[in-house]
Design a protein around this motif. Structure first.
Motif, mmCIF file in Angstrom:
data_model
loop_
_atom_site.group_PDB
_atom_site.id
_atom_site.type_symbol
_atom_site.label_atom_id
_atom_site.label_comp_id
_atom_site.label_asym_id
_atom_site.label_seq_id
_atom_site.Cartn_x
_atom_site.Cartn_y
_atom_site.Cartn_z
ATOM 1 N N UNK A 209 24.040 -34.148 7.571
ATOM 2 C CA UNK A 209 26.388 -34.294 7.556
ATOM 3 C C UNK A 209 26.529 -32.340 8.144
ATOM 4 N N UNK A 210 25.258 -32.130 7.686
ATOM 5 C CA UNK A 210 26.233 -30.494 8.590
ATOM 6 C C UNK A 210 25.843 -30.278 10.031
ATOM 7 N N UNK A 211 25.364 -31.470 10.457
ATOM 8 C CA UNK A 211 24.978 -31.546 12.253
ATOM 9 C C UNK A 211 25.646 -32.424 12.539
ATOM 10 N N UNK A 212 26.293 -32.615 11.975
ATOM 11 C CA UNK A 212 27.295 -34.319 12.683
ATOM 12 C C UNK A 212 28.628 -34.255 12.757
ATOM 13 N N UNK A 213 30.008 -34.939 13.054
ATOM 14 C CA UNK A 213 30.678 -35.044 13.491
ATOM 15 C C UNK A 213 31.651 -34.967 11.735
ATOM 16 N N UNK A 214 31.106 -35.941 10.436
ATOM 17 C CA UNK A 214 31.481 -35.731 9.372
ATOM 18 C C UNK A 214 31.604 -33.802 9.222
ATOM 19 N N UNK A 215 31.356 -32.963 9.514
ATOM 20 C CA UNK A 215 30.955 -31.738 9.092
ATOM 21 C C UNK A 215 32.172 -30.939 9.309
ATOM 22 N N UNK A 216 32.732 -30.005 8.055
ATOM 23 C CA UNK A 216 33.833 -29.287 7.991
ATOM 24 C C UNK A 216 34.097 -28.301 7.286
ATOM 25 N N UNK A 217 34.245 -27.393 7.300
ATOM 26 C CA UNK A 217 34.927 -26.995 6.378
ATOM 27 C C UNK A 217 35.115 -26.670 4.607
ATOM 28 N N UNK A 218 35.532 -28.337 5.138
ATOM 29 C CA UNK A 218 35.234 -28.356 3.461
ATOM 30 C C UNK A 218 34.652 -29.187 2.830
ATOM 31 N N UNK A 219 33.915 -29.444 3.763
ATOM 32 C CA UNK A 219 32.534 -29.970 3.294
ATOM 33 C C UNK A 219 30.909 -28.938 3.352
ATOM 34 N N UNK A 220 31.445 -28.343 3.576
ATOM 35 C CA UNK A 220 30.392 -26.603 3.792
ATOM 36 C C UNK A 220 31.094 -26.103 2.282
ATOM 37 N N UNK A 221 32.397 -26.362 1.614
ATOM 38 C CA UNK A 221 33.079 -25.202 0.714
ATOM 39 C C UNK A 221 32.078 -26.085 -0.122
ATOM 40 N N UNK A 222 32.601 -27.230 -0.495
ATOM 41 C CA UNK A 222 32.220 -28.359 -1.551
ATOM 42 C C UNK A 222 30.716 -28.457 -1.876
ATOM 43 N N UNK A 223 29.611 -27.975 -0.495
ATOM 44 C CA UNK A 223 28.701 -28.727 -0.832
ATOM 45 C C UNK A 223 27.628 -27.114 -0.378
ATOM 46 N N UNK A 224 27.350 -26.388 0.302
ATOM 47 C CA UNK A 224 27.006 -25.558 0.597
ATOM 48 C C UNK A 224 26.422 -25.106 -0.530
ATOM 49 N N UNK A 225 27.271 -24.202 -1.858
ATOM 50 C CA UNK A 225 26.682 -23.155 -2.409
ATOM 51 C C UNK A 225 26.114 -24.271 -3.946
ATOM 52 N N UNK A 226 27.160 -25.407 -3.796
ATOM 53 C CA UNK A 226 26.392 -25.949 -4.806
ATOM 54 C C UNK A 226 25.069 -26.651 -4.718
ATOM 55 N N UNK A 227 24.494 -27.598 -3.573
ATOM 56 C CA UNK A 227 23.140 -27.553 -3.695
ATOM 57 C C UNK A 227 21.827 -26.086 -3.724
ATOM 58 N N UNK A 228 22.505 -25.069 -3.157
ATOM 59 C CA UNK A 228 21.447 -23.997 -2.587
ATOM 60 C C UNK A 228 21.519 -23.215 -3.846
#
Length: 301
Positions: A209-228
């Motif tokens: 998702x991070x390298x596709x059209x669905x990626x956006x700020x909301x996606x990163x704020x929701x997932x980046x820290x959560x998964x890492x």
């Protein structure tokens, strides 16, 4: 230009940084504090003064800013004992930076206008971090003359200032913006629950998702820290506040009237999270709500 004297009601997570930047830019500020006095000391040390009542906050100032949770709080400040309406005088400007219900704001605006007071909506975007840095965004609903008056003041704590139309349009735009943001956040939480239940590697889902059209700020704020990092604090906005905003949005859509299937679904996902006990958590805790509902593991612990 004469420096405007400012009254300010609501020094919470956003308001503290706004006041700190107003003081740093040389604006005299008079505060009305509610229950939480924990973040008051540095503002008084920087030159702010304190008022005893809401009415007193409006005395001898040019502009009063409100930065509170929502319409019930704004109405209490305006109409309550020693409220702003009782202290209204011609030429005063009241700027509501809350995310409020447009129908409530319309009534307040009319009551102030009868006393010669301009009531401007200027809800905010970004987080307390940007508030402290003086880098908030605001969307202002105001007549052109009123906008010209308050713009130099808004520049003290805003990086981007959008005059989005006449009075009322700021609150409408903020609700539409928040509906899109919260709908996507709810969608992400559900999608990750489905992926987790199927056994899919969630980090692979994130990578794609991070390298596709669905990626956006909301996606990163929701997932980046959560998964890492296994934390759910990457999206600095509360679930209960989001639920309130989506309720305002669905009321607005109904009043127009416009069908709102997506808005209603997002609202109910937030209602469900609140009912499960996550109201005081941040938006990424929608993952935790999905874990509880569906007996899956999304957040690495």
């Amino acid at each position: 230009m004469t420096t405007k004297k400012i009254g300010f009601i609501g020094i919470g997570m956003m308001g503290h940084g706004m006041v700190r930047n107003l003081l740093a830019k040389g604006f005299p500020v008079k505060l009305k504090v509610h229950r939480n006095r924990a973040n008051l000391a540095d503002l008084l040390a920087a030159g702010a003064t304190e008022a005893d009542t809401h009415a007193a906050t409006a005395q001898d100032v040019d502009i009063v800013f409100l930065c509170v949770t929502g319409s019930p709080q704004v109405e209490a400040i305006v109409y309550g004992a020693d409220g702003l309406l009782g202290a209204a005088r011609a030429g005063l400007i009241v700027v509501d930076c809350s995310t409020a219900e447009p129908s409530s704001s319309t009534r307040i605006r009319a009551d102030f206008a009868a006393r010669g007071v301009s009531f401007i909506d200027a809800p905010l975007a970004r987080t307390p971090k940007e508030a402290e840095e003086g880098r908030l965004n605001t969307m202002v609903g105001a007549d052109p003359e009123d906008f010209r008056t308050i713009e130099p003041v808004l520049q003290a704590f805003c990086e981007n200032i959008f005059h989005v139309g006449p009075p009322g349009h700021g609150h409408v735009l903020k609700l539409v913006n928040n509906m899109m943001a919260m709908s996507f956040a709810s969608c992400i939480a559900e999608a990750f629950a489905v992926a987790a239940k199927s056994g899919l590697d969630l980090k692979r889902l994130y990578d794609v998702v991070s390298v596709g059209g669905v990626n956006c700020g909301i996606f990163q704020m929701m997932t980046a820290k959560t998964l890492t990092e296994g934390t759910v604090d990457g999206f600095k906005f509360g679930i209960a506040n989001a639920q309130k905003d989506l309720r305002y949005y669905t009321h607005l859509a109904e009043s127009l009237p416009v069908a709102s299937f997506m808005g209603e679904a997002a609202h109910q996902s937030l209602v469900q999270a609140v009912n499960l006990g996550f109201g005081d958590k941040l938006i990424a805790s929608l993952f935790e709500a999905q874990e509880k509902i569906n007996d899956v593991k999304i957040v690495p612990r």
